[in-house]
Write a protein that holds these residues in place. Structure first.
Motif, PDB file in Angstrom:
ATOM      1  N   PRO A  26       0.814  -1.224   0.000  1.00 22.23           N
ATOM      2  CA  PRO A  26       0.000   0.000   0.000  1.00 22.23           C
ATOM      3  C   PRO A  26       0.847   1.274   0.000  1.00 22.23           C
ATOM      4  CG  PRO A  26      -0.913  -1.592   1.544  1.00 22.23           C
ATOM      5  CD  PRO A  26       0.407  -2.144   1.097  1.00 22.23           C
ATOM      6  N   ASP A  27       1.981   1.254   0.711  1.00 17.82           N
ATOM      7  CA  ASP A  27       2.885   2.415   0.701  1.00 17.82           C
ATOM      8  C   ASP A  27       3.376   2.690  -0.715  1.00 17.82           C
ATOM      9  OD1 ASP A  27       2.709   2.675   3.464  1.00 17.82           O
ATOM     10  OD2 ASP A  27       4.542   1.531   3.843  1.00 17.82           O
ATOM     11  N   LYS A  28       3.782   1.637  -1.401  1.00 20.55           N
ATOM     12  CA  LYS A  28       4.330   1.801  -2.747  1.00 20.55           C
ATOM     13  C   LYS A  28       3.268   2.295  -3.728  1.00 20.55           C
ATOM     14  CE  LYS A  28       7.624  -1.053  -4.065  1.00 20.55           C
ATOM     15  NZ  LYS A  28       8.485  -2.222  -4.353  1.00 20.55           N
ATOM     16  N   ILE A  29       2.045   1.852  -3.544  1.00 18.43           N
ATOM     17  CA  ILE A  29       0.959   2.328  -4.403  1.00 18.43           C
ATOM     18  C   ILE A  29       0.736   3.829  -4.178  1.00 18.43           C
ATOM     19  CG2 ILE A  29      -1.527   2.192  -4.846  1.00 18.43           C
ATOM     20  CD1 ILE A  29      -0.026  -0.159  -6.016  1.00 18.43           C
ATOM     21  N   LYS A  30       0.682   4.242  -2.921  1.00 18.81           N
ATOM     22  CA  LYS A  30       0.487   5.668  -2.609  1.00 18.81           C
ATOM     23  C   LYS A  30       1.578   6.526  -3.237  1.00 18.81           C
ATOM     24  CE  LYS A  30      -1.611   4.890   1.958  1.00 18.81           C
ATOM     25  NZ  LYS A  30      -1.377   5.046   3.425  1.00 18.81           N
ATOM     26  N   ILE A  31       2.823   6.094  -3.085  1.00 22.06           N
ATOM     27  CA  ILE A  31       3.942   6.882  -3.617  1.00 22.06           C
ATOM     28  C   ILE A  31       3.900   6.904  -5.138  1.00 22.06           C
ATOM     29  CG2 ILE A  31       6.455   6.983  -3.787  1.00 22.06           C
ATOM     30  CD1 ILE A  31       6.479   5.685  -0.931  1.00 22.06           C
ATOM     31  N   ALA A  32       3.592   5.765  -5.756  1.00 22.71           N
ATOM     32  CA  ALA A  32       3.514   5.708  -7.221  1.00 22.71           C
ATOM     33  C   ALA A  32       2.466   6.674  -7.757  1.00 22.71           C
ATOM     34  CB  ALA A  32       3.216   4.283  -7.679  1.00 22.71           C
ATOM     35  N   LEU A  33       1.310   6.720  -7.124  1.00 21.71           N
ATOM     36  CA  LEU A  33       0.249   7.622  -7.578  1.00 21.71           C
ATOM     37  C   LEU A  33       0.671   9.072  -7.439  1.00 21.71           C
ATOM     38  CD1 LEU A  33      -2.899   5.815  -6.089  1.00 21.71           C
ATOM     39  CD2 LEU A  33      -2.028   5.727  -8.443  1.00 21.71           C
ATOM     40  N   ARG A  34       1.398   9.388  -6.368  1.00 20.75           N
ATOM     41  CA  ARG A  34       1.870  10.763  -6.171  1.00 20.75           C
ATOM     42  C   ARG A  34       2.946  11.126  -7.203  1.00 20.75           C
ATOM     43  NH1 ARG A  34       0.724  13.886  -1.624  1.00 20.75           N
ATOM     44  NH2 ARG A  34       1.442  16.015  -2.022  1.00 20.75           N
ATOM     45  N   LEU A  35       3.829  10.187  -7.525  1.00 22.77           N
ATOM     46  CA  LEU A  35       4.849  10.415  -8.547  1.00 22.77           C
ATOM     47  C   LEU A  35       4.207  10.641  -9.910  1.00 22.77           C
ATOM     48  CD1 LEU A  35       7.454   7.682  -7.520  1.00 22.77           C
ATOM     49  CD2 LEU A  35       7.730  10.152  -7.266  1.00 22.77           C
ATOM     50  N   ASP A  36       3.171   9.870 -10.194  1.00 24.63           N
ATOM     51  CA  ASP A  36       2.450  10.035 -11.454  1.00 24.63           C
ATOM     52  C   ASP A  36       1.810  11.417 -11.535  1.00 24.63           C
ATOM     53  OD1 ASP A  36       0.987   9.304 -13.885  1.00 24.63           O
ATOM     54  OD2 ASP A  36      -0.760   9.216 -12.562  1.00 24.63           O
ATOM     55  N   GLU A  37       1.185  11.824 -10.463  1.00 25.33           N
ATOM     56  CA  GLU A  37       0.543  13.132 -10.429  1.00 25.33           C
ATOM     57  C   GLU A  37       1.563  14.258 -10.628  1.00 25.33           C
ATOM     58  OE1 GLU A  37      -1.894  15.881  -7.189  1.00 25.33           O
ATOM     59  OE2 GLU A  37      -1.672  13.730  -6.856  1.00 25.33           O
ATOM     60  N   PHE A  38       2.763  14.069 -10.087  1.00 25.52           N
ATOM     61  CA  PHE A  38       3.811  15.080 -10.209  1.00 25.52           C
ATOM     62  C   PHE A  38       4.324  15.192 -11.639  1.00 25.52           C
ATOM     63  CE2 PHE A  38       8.374  16.238  -9.876  1.00 25.52           C
ATOM     64  CZ  PHE A  38       8.224  17.509  -9.347  1.00 25.52           C
ATOM     65  N   GLY A  39       4.343  14.082 -12.369  1.00 24.51           N
ATOM     66  CA  GLY A  39       4.779  14.135 -13.760  1.00 24.51           C
ATOM     67  C   GLY A  39       6.027  13.340 -14.076  1.00 24.51           C
ATOM     68  N   ILE A  40       6.346  12.334 -13.239  1.00 30.51           N
ATOM     69  CA  ILE A  40       7.495  11.459 -13.511  1.00 30.51           C
ATOM     70  C   ILE A  40       7.184  10.586 -14.723  1.00 30.51           C
ATOM     71  CG2 ILE A  40       8.844   9.531 -12.597  1.00 30.51           C
ATOM     72  CD1 ILE A  40       9.529  12.184 -11.277  1.00 30.51           C
ATOM     73  N   ASP A  41       8.174  10.389 -15.589  1.00 27.47           N
ATOM     74  CA  ASP A  41       7.957   9.613 -16.813  1.00 27.47           C
ATOM     75  C   ASP A  41       7.848   8.115 -16.550  1.00 27.47           C
ATOM     76  OD1 ASP A  41       8.265  11.704 -19.034  1.00 27.47           O
ATOM     77  OD2 ASP A  41      10.074  12.030 -17.843  1.00 27.47           O
ATOM     78  N   TYR A  42       8.800   7.576 -15.770  1.00 26.68           N
ATOM     79  CA  TYR A  42       8.823   6.142 -15.483  1.00 26.68           C
ATOM     80  C   TYR A  42       8.933   5.927 -13.978  1.00 26.68           C
ATOM     81  CZ  TYR A  42       9.577   5.278 -20.442  1.00 26.68           C
ATOM     82  OH  TYR A  42       9.432   5.227 -21.810  1.00 26.68           O
ATOM     83  N   ILE A  43       8.167   4.977 -13.476  1.00 22.07           N
ATOM     84  CA  ILE A  43       8.218   4.599 -12.070  1.00 22.07           C
ATOM     85  C   ILE A  43       8.621   3.129 -12.003  1.00 22.07           C
ATOM     86  CG2 ILE A  43       6.922   4.325  -9.925  1.00 22.07           C
ATOM     87  CD1 ILE A  43       4.995   6.495 -11.031  1.00 22.07           C
ATOM     88  N   GLU A  44       9.809   2.886 -11.484  1.00 21.39           N
ATOM     89  CA  GLU A  44      10.278   1.514 -11.355  1.00 21.39           C
ATOM     90  C   GLU A  44       9.662   0.919 -10.094  1.00 21.39           C
ATOM     91  OE1 GLU A  44      14.424   0.199 -12.663  1.00 21.39           O
ATOM     92  OE2 GLU A  44      14.589   0.241 -10.479  1.00 21.39           O
TER      93      GLU A  44
END
Length: 541
Positions: A26-44
């Protein structure tokens, strides 16, 4: 039009290799969604063949529609004993459902020989076969050339052969890894520049570690020399000394270098950087690093009087950029090193335009310096200094929400209990009524805090939102120079609600009295902010 630099975030994989970072699915999902919202191209997202958390992440993230980012799965080249099509690691990457597959392989001849016990030519075949196999099943494949810079310095011909093998097999971008973090910027610039000449057809990325505190500098230099992709983590978390810090790299590229690395509107996204940094620290349960460049709480803080006097005239005299560009803000600290300019600047923040030669400013300056000499740390406890200034300037809204009549704290321990039991009684006058309450707690300060809240909650129900987040005690000195139990102690209390956090201070020879001072300021600050917010809403109507 300037080519966009591709941001490849490895926080959810590289970042979790830091000894103090542990993320659940769940932590990783939360962070991934926030990174996506910020505009990161790729999330490993992780290494799907290595542990259940990463397997669950790739399964869960497939249920979300990402606005911008693409998910990448990480792994290694196939095991020398396996046929490439039967390798469980590579097949786990394919089964993950990720858009991109990123694999690492040895690009240093010495590592191929000593770490893998492989003939260097066999290592080239493994890299070529692994990339080609993934390319047949995944939309995008990237190759991380592990230990590239160490290998290039030892045997440039072999390291170049590794890059050619990965490129010819279909890797879209090859990331040059400074795995040991030992490369210096001048070496980085020269090597990447040489590669642009030797392999003009190969798209390059950069992956650096911070063992020499050069990760950000090396990343910037590599981009300037021709790298198109940047790998890094939020707040620079990672194994050993960490990875390249995206919270520094992004504003340097975007603001200092004039390069594009965020999608439009880039300026709006960049202003979310400080919040992104804080959000990750909160989810990862890490204390934020105040002195972190750009996004740290101290990044644009001014303490010395000469500095503050200058920034009052023009902030760029002591600030390399506008803090608002990254969502941060200027802070003026009150300490014994500060001057009247510090007070004038703080008063301006509260709506008072004062001259440093006014009597009230001189009075405040003398009072603050005296308290600082007694041990009050107003640089850390900004809520306490704000209340002090507002009271001195007769600011509307700062009033006596309650008055102490008396308090009493006791601890009792008998042979039948391993720990003592603390009890506090508090008698306060609130809105003309006297409230007398008692409470037990885990320690005297917790008992005192609970008893005070019990007395105040019927009058100020919003105190229920407030939580005590941190409590620090420091021994400062002794009145007779002997130290020990006769010392003065300073208590810093960090509190918070749904909107913000604040720090208050208390100083005394008695730790309970110092704690009481900090608790009272914390409660008063909460009540003041709430009433001020309600007043502003009424004014808007």
């Amino acid at each position: 039009m300037t080519q966009k630099i591709v941001l490849y975030d490895t926080t959810l994989r590289d970042g979790t290799q830091a000894e103090d970072v542990n993320l659940s699915t769940p932590d990783k999902i939360k962070i991934a969604l926030r990174l996506d919202e910020f505009g990161i191209d790729y999330i490993e997202g992780g290494w799907p063949g290595s542990n259940p958390v990463d397997v669950a992440f790739f399964k869960e993230i497939a249920n979300y529609h990402l606005k911008y980012a693409r998910i990448a799965a990480f792994g290694s080249t196939h095991h020398p004993d396996n046929k490439v099509e039967e390798d469980p690691n590579l097949n786990a990457l394919i089964a993950s459902g990720a858009t991109a597959g990123t694999i690492f392989g040895k690009s240093c001849e010495r590592h191929a020989k000593e770490a893998l016990r492989l003939d260097p030519k066999r290592n080239l075949d493994i890299i070529r076969n692994s990339v080609a196999y993934l390319k047949r099943s995944m939309p995008e494949v990237y190759f991380d050339a592990e230990h590239f810079f160490d290998g290039y310095k030892r045997n440039a011909e072999y390291s170049l052969a590794v890059l050619r093998a990965a490129h010819e097999a279909g890797a879209l971008i090859i990331n040059l890894c400074d795995t040991n973090g030992g490369t210096l910027p001048n070496e980085m610039q020269q090597i990447v520049s040489d590669l642009r000449v030797a392999l003009p057809e190969v798209r390059l990325g950069i992956h650096t570690h911070n063992d020499c505190e050069m990760a950000v500098a090396n990343t910037i230099v590599a981009v300037q020399a021709g790298a198109e992709m940047v790998q890094g983590t939020i707040n620079g978390v990672g194994e050993r000394c960490g990875n390249a810090n995206l919270c520094s790299i992004i504003p340097v590229l975007q603001v200092k270098c004039g390069l594009t690395c965020l999608p439009e509107p880039a300026d709006v996204r960049l202003r979310q950087l400080t919040k992104l940094s804080s959000y990750f620290a909160e989810v990862a349960n890490m204390k934020p690093f105040n002195r972190q460049p750009f996004v740290g709480n101290s990044a644009f803080a001014h303490k010395g009087g000469v500095h503050v006097s200058a920034v009052n005239r023009c902030s760029s005299l002591y600030e390399h950029m506008e803090p608002e560009l990254v969502g941060n803000g200027q802070r003026i600290l009150i300490t014994e090193l500060g001057g009247r300019s510090n007070i004038v600047s703080l008063a301006r923040r509260f709506g008072f335009h004062l001259d440093k030669d006014e009597p009230v400013v001189k009075g405040l300056f003398n009072e603050l310096k005296k308290k600082a000499s007694l041990g009050y740390d107003y640089a850390s406890a900004e809520a306490s200094v704000e209340l002090l200034i507002l009271r001195k300037l007769a600011r509307r809204g700062v009033r006596d929400f309650f008055k102490l009549v008396q308090y009493h704290v006791s601890a009792v321990r008998d042979a039948s209990h391993e720990l003592p039991m603390e009890e506090a009684t508090v008698m306060v006058e609130v809105e003309g009524a006297v409230e007398h309450t008692a409470a037990t707690g885990n320690g005297p300060v917790n008992a005192l805090d609970t008893a005070l809240r019990k007395a105040l909650l019927p009058f100020y129900p919003r105190l229920k939102e407030m939580k005590l987040l941190d409590f620090k005690v420091r021994v400062l000195s002794a009145s007779d120079g002997t130290g020990g139990t006769a010392s003065v102690v300073r208590v810093l209390i960090e509190s918070g609600d749904a909107d913000s956090t604040w720090v208050t201070v208390g100083v005394s020879h008695d730790i309970i009295e110092a704690s009481w001072q900090g608790l009272v300021d914390s409660v008063v600050y909460k009540l003041y902010r709430d009433e001020e917010g309600q007043r502003k809403l009424r004014d808007l109507r």
